[in-house]
Design an enzyme around this catalytic site. Structure first.
Site, PDB file in Angstrom:
ATOM      1  N   ARG A  57     -16.946  65.790 -45.200  1.00 13.55           N
ATOM      2  CA  ARG A  57     -17.755  64.881 -44.390  1.00 13.55           C
ATOM      3  C   ARG A  57     -18.930  65.601 -43.740  1.00 13.55           C
ATOM      4  NH1 ARG A  57     -13.526  60.828 -43.210  1.00 13.55           N
ATOM      5  NH2 ARG A  57     -14.402  59.241 -41.898  1.00 13.55           N
ATOM      6  N   ARG A 117      -9.561  44.806 -40.534  1.00 13.69           N
ATOM      7  CA  ARG A 117      -8.546  45.646 -41.189  1.00 13.69           C
ATOM      8  C   ARG A 117      -7.251  45.689 -40.374  1.00 13.69           C
ATOM      9  NH1 ARG A 117      -9.969  51.597 -42.842  1.00 13.69           N
ATOM     10  NH2 ARG A 117     -10.734  51.670 -40.713  1.00 13.69           N
ATOM     11  N   LYS A 138     -13.028  53.270 -49.506  1.00 13.19           N
ATOM     12  CA  LYS A 138     -12.595  54.538 -50.129  1.00 13.19           C
ATOM     13  C   LYS A 138     -11.071  54.613 -50.220  1.00 13.19           C
ATOM     14  CE  LYS A 138     -14.466  57.089 -46.896  1.00 13.19           C
ATOM     15  NZ  LYS A 138     -14.978  56.045 -45.971  1.00 13.19           N
ATOM     16  N   ARG A 150     -18.837  55.687 -35.259  1.00 16.63           N
ATOM     17  CA  ARG A 150     -18.490  56.245 -36.589  1.00 16.63           C
ATOM     18  C   ARG A 150     -19.666  56.089 -37.554  1.00 16.63           C
ATOM     19  NH1 ARG A 150     -13.365  52.836 -37.610  1.00 16.63           N
ATOM     20  NH2 ARG A 150     -13.235  53.839 -39.632  1.00 16.63           N
ATOM     21  N   ARG A 176      -6.195  49.716 -36.136  1.00 16.10           N
ATOM     22  CA  ARG A 176      -6.477  51.108 -35.765  1.00 16.10           C
ATOM     23  C   ARG A 176      -7.295  51.162 -34.478  1.00 16.10           C
ATOM     24  NH1 ARG A 176      -8.506  54.219 -41.131  1.00 16.10           N
ATOM     25  NH2 ARG A 176     -10.070  54.945 -39.647  1.00 16.10           N
TER      26      ARG A 176
END
Ligand code: AP5
Length: 218
Positions: free
Chosen positions: A88, A127, A13, A171, A160
């Site tokens: 969300r 990531r 996203k 998550r 992160r």
């Protein structure tokens, strides 16, 4: 153009929101980025949000809704916006609908990114992000020109804290329980576009451009 990017963590996203915002000269509003900025600045909101984010849980609706309403009122959104990671939950979707209705506007499209769980885990665990300008890279799929250094601003890249295995699992669980119902919510309102997010970044971007071109404002 007023669009929402919906989908599980790691589906791409943020990567695509950056590109669409640049292509169509609209604002990118990422609640994740806004919350991480508050955490870095150690504001009261940031300190509260960190307790949830580090464990992969959602920050309370009231906090996030207030943040987004404030940003939507900003002049940077006058050309339109891409909302990345908001709403969300159903209460967030309802609050967004009311906030837009009070301005006499509506959403144009809600894009739901679909990627397999196996690919999501690969994307999140590899990531690397820039703590200064928020640019996102990947150790295999979107490598920076110089390893460990942000192409845009030269800052050292970091992983992160919520891209650890245990936080990723939480998550995804939270997504299934609280965010996935929004697919149906927006389908029932005739706004949903299902996007195959499994291709390369360029392939996904071209599909998005085709779908969103009718809503461009520039
Ligand atoms: P947030 O920052 O929004 O995280 P997220 O939704 O979990 O999404 P991600 O940023 O992890 O993934 P993405 O889909 O943007 O993928 P990306 O493009 O980076 O939220 C973080 C936390 O903040 C939440 O857990 C929560 O605590 C809180 N929060 C945020 N919003 C909230 C809200 N509304 N309510 C309550 N709490 C909220 O890509 C991932 C990786 O894959 C990158 O390395 C990228 O380079 C790579 N990649 C991207 N596209 C491709 C591709 N096509 N092929 C291969 N690799 C790709």
């Amino acid at each position: 153009m007023r669009v929402v990017f919906l989908g599980a963590p790691g589906v791409g996203k943020g990567t695509q929101a950056d590109r669409i915002a640049a292509q169509y000269q609209v604002a990118k509003l990422s609640t994740g980025d806004l919350l991480r900025e508050a955490v870095r600045n150690q504001t009261a909101l940031g300190l509260e949000a960190k307790r949830y984010m580090d464990h992969g849980k959602l920050v309370p609706d009231a906090v996030v809704i207030g943040l987004v309403k404030e940003k939507l009122a900003d002049s940077s959104c006058v050309n339109g916006f891409v909302l990345d990671g908001f709403p969300r939950t159903v209460p967030q979707a309802e609050a967004l609908g009311s906030a837009l209705a009070s301005k006499g506007i509506t959403l144009d499209r809600v894009v739901n990114f679909e990627v397999s769980r196996e690919d999501i885990v690969k994307r999140l665990s590899g990531r690397r992000s820039c703590p200064k300008c928020q640019a996102t890279f990947h150790i295999d799929f979107a490598m920076p020109k110089v390893e460990g250094i942000c192409d845009r601003c030269g800052e050292s890249l970091v992983q992160r804290s919520d891209d650890r295995r245990d936080a990723i699992e939480m998550r995804l669980k939270v997504y299934d329980e609280q965010t996935a119902p929004l697919v149906r919510y927006y389908q029932e309102r005739g706004l949903l576009f299902q996007l195959d997010g499994a291709g390369t970044v360029d392939t996904v971007f071209h599909h998005l451009l085709r779908e969103l071109a009718p809503y461009r404002t520039t």
